[in-house]
Write a protein that holds these residues in place. Structure first.
Motif, PDB file in Angstrom:
ATOM      1  N   CYS A  92       0.924  -1.246  -0.056  1.00  0.00           N
ATOM      2  CA  CYS A  92       0.015  -0.096  -0.057  1.00  0.00           C
ATOM      3  C   CYS A  92       0.782   1.210   0.032  1.00  0.00           C
ATOM      4  N   ASN A  93       0.275   2.548  -0.264  1.00  0.00           N
ATOM      5  CA  ASN A  93       1.198   3.673  -0.453  1.00  0.00           C
ATOM      6  C   ASN A  93       0.834   4.334   0.913  1.00  0.00           C
ATOM      7  N   ILE A  94       1.937   4.286   1.847  1.00  0.00           N
ATOM      8  CA  ILE A  94       1.790   5.057   2.947  1.00  0.00           C
ATOM      9  C   ILE A  94       3.240   5.798   3.210  1.00  0.00           C
ATOM     10  N   TRP A  95       3.619   6.262   4.287  1.00  0.00           N
ATOM     11  CA  TRP A  95       4.846   7.033   4.188  1.00  0.00           C
ATOM     12  C   TRP A  95       5.929   6.130   5.065  1.00  0.00           C
ATOM     13  N   GLN A  96       7.200   6.288   4.417  1.00  0.00           N
ATOM     14  CA  GLN A  96       8.180   5.703   4.960  1.00  0.00           C
ATOM     15  C   GLN A  96       9.396   6.711   5.090  1.00  0.00           C
ATOM     16  N   GLY A  97      10.032   6.590   6.384  1.00  0.00           N
ATOM     17  CA  GLY A  97      11.032   7.721   6.507  1.00  0.00           C
ATOM     18  C   GLY A  97      10.474   8.408   7.699  1.00  0.00           C
TER      19      GLY A  97
ATOM     20  N   ASP B 224       9.846   4.425  -0.368  1.00  0.00           N
ATOM     21  CA  ASP B 224      10.101   2.853  -0.547  1.00  0.00           C
ATOM     22  C   ASP B 224       9.105   2.189  -1.527  1.00  0.00           C
ATOM     23  N   ASP B 225       7.777   2.868  -1.072  1.00  0.00           N
ATOM     24  CA  ASP B 225       6.691   2.103  -1.716  1.00  0.00           C
ATOM     25  C   ASP B 225       6.544   2.766  -3.256  1.00  0.00           C
ATOM     26  N   GLY B 226       7.375   3.740  -3.415  1.00  0.00           N
ATOM     27  CA  GLY B 226       7.221   4.354  -5.026  1.00  0.00           C
ATOM     28  C   GLY B 226       6.582   5.646  -5.132  1.00  0.00           C
ATOM     29  N   TYR B 227       5.869   6.128  -3.999  1.00  0.00           N
ATOM     30  CA  TYR B 227       5.014   7.454  -4.342  1.00  0.00           C
ATOM     31  C   TYR B 227       5.266   8.330  -2.787  1.00  0.00           C
ATOM     32  N   LEU B 228       5.371   9.606  -3.210  1.00  0.00           N
ATOM     33  CA  LEU B 228       5.331  10.666  -2.304  1.00  0.00           C
ATOM     34  C   LEU B 228       3.880  11.045  -1.985  1.00  0.00           C
TER      35      LEU B 228
HETATM   36 CA   LIG Z   1       4.396   6.492  -0.252  1.00  0.00          CA
END
Ligand SMILES: [Ca+2]
Length: 295
Positions: A200-205, A214-218
């Protein structure tokens, strides 16, 4: 772990706006491509999460049969609705919407209003709307298959009415999002990264300053990014919060699913039982919706 009021959805805050003046919308559309969820019961909620969110207690709930879209409504679909009806969204009528700071230019960051003191990463951007998600100069041209954002609860309902659909109830939303699994944290199971893969598209960092993507999307991802759950629904965890029909609290409506801003350390509301709310006239760059329909 903290939970600030502005984390999940900054609120517009009651400013007056011009008369809507929107046209009467005539329903059309069909249930093509919608997923049929049969009548049944499931265990709703969880005993974790933030107390104030009232996720628990876990209880058995029943839904009749209903249909739900596999995807959130895209920019392309929303554009068709606007073209057919002349609809003007609340963000366009107010003249501004909330945008996350890392999506803005240095110039915007210098001049825009940090409107939410508890969540200074939300900026009030004049001219931000579904057509221009980061304000003047931005565009959805390369994001046709991304979820429409900067849409209020009323905007979502107007789209649904045009499409001959409706917003899902919260009970329906969670049943569909669980994909038939019982009391799992995510739509695919209990592990956030099964076999080390992002689902899924969440926040890494480090929220809210460094996103390693890391998931490909800001920001938003296409509505069909990542594998669907067992019912065939995509991105019920992360990407964008999804408006539901129900009241969350006095003066607010339920939003579900979390967004690209969710992070384990800060706001782990990308779990399938997690819930939040926002005022129905609010719009942000991380709230969208999907449609349901009676079976
Ligand atoms: Ca993301």
């Amino acid at each position: 772990m903290t939970s600030e009021p502005g984390c999940c959805g900054p609120r517009r805050g009651g400013a007056a706006r011009a008369d809507p003046g929107n046209p009467r919308i005539r329903a059309q559309g069909s249930s093509n491509g919608m997923i049929l969820i049969p009548e049944g019961t499931y265990l709703m909620g969880s005993d974790e999460g933030y107390q104030a969110d009232r996720e628990g207690p876990v209880r058995e709930v029943h839904t009749g049969a209903f249909r739900i879209d596999p995807f959130t409504v895209t920019n392309a679909r929303f554009a068709s609705f606007v073209k057919a009806t002349g609809y003007v969204t609340e963000a366009e009528r107010f003249g501004w919407s909330f945008v996350f700071h890392l999506l803005l230019s240095p110039r915007q960051l210098r001049t825009a209003d940090r409107a939410v003191s508890a969540a200074p990463w939300w900026l009030r951007i004049d001219g931000a709307s579904w057509r221009r998600p980061e304000g003047p100069g931005s565009s959805i041209a390369a994001r046709q298959r991304h979820p429409v954002v900067h849409v209020s609860w009323a905007d979502a309902n107007a789209y649904c009415a045009w499409a001959g659909k409706r917003l899902p109830t919260e009970v329906e939303w969670e049943r569909a999002a669980r994909g038939g699994l019982e009391q799992k944290r995510y739509p695919w199971g209990d592990e956030l990264l099964p076999k080390g893969r992002h689902r899924c598209n969440i926040w890494q960092g480090t929220f809210p300053t460094v996103n390693t993507e890391d998931d490909g999307y800001l920001g938003t991802a296409p509505v069909n990014a990542f594998p669907p759950n067992a019912y065939g629904l995509y991105n019920t965890s992360g990407n964008v919060w999804e408006w539901c029909a129900d009241a969350f609290d006095v003066g607010t409506r339920v939003i579900r699913g979390g967004s690209y801003l969710c992070h384990e350390s800060y706001c782990n509301r990308y779990r399938v039982a997690a819930r939040s709310g926002n005022t129905p006239d609010s719009s942000t760059g991380h709230m969208g919706f999907r449609c349901a329909r009676d079976a």
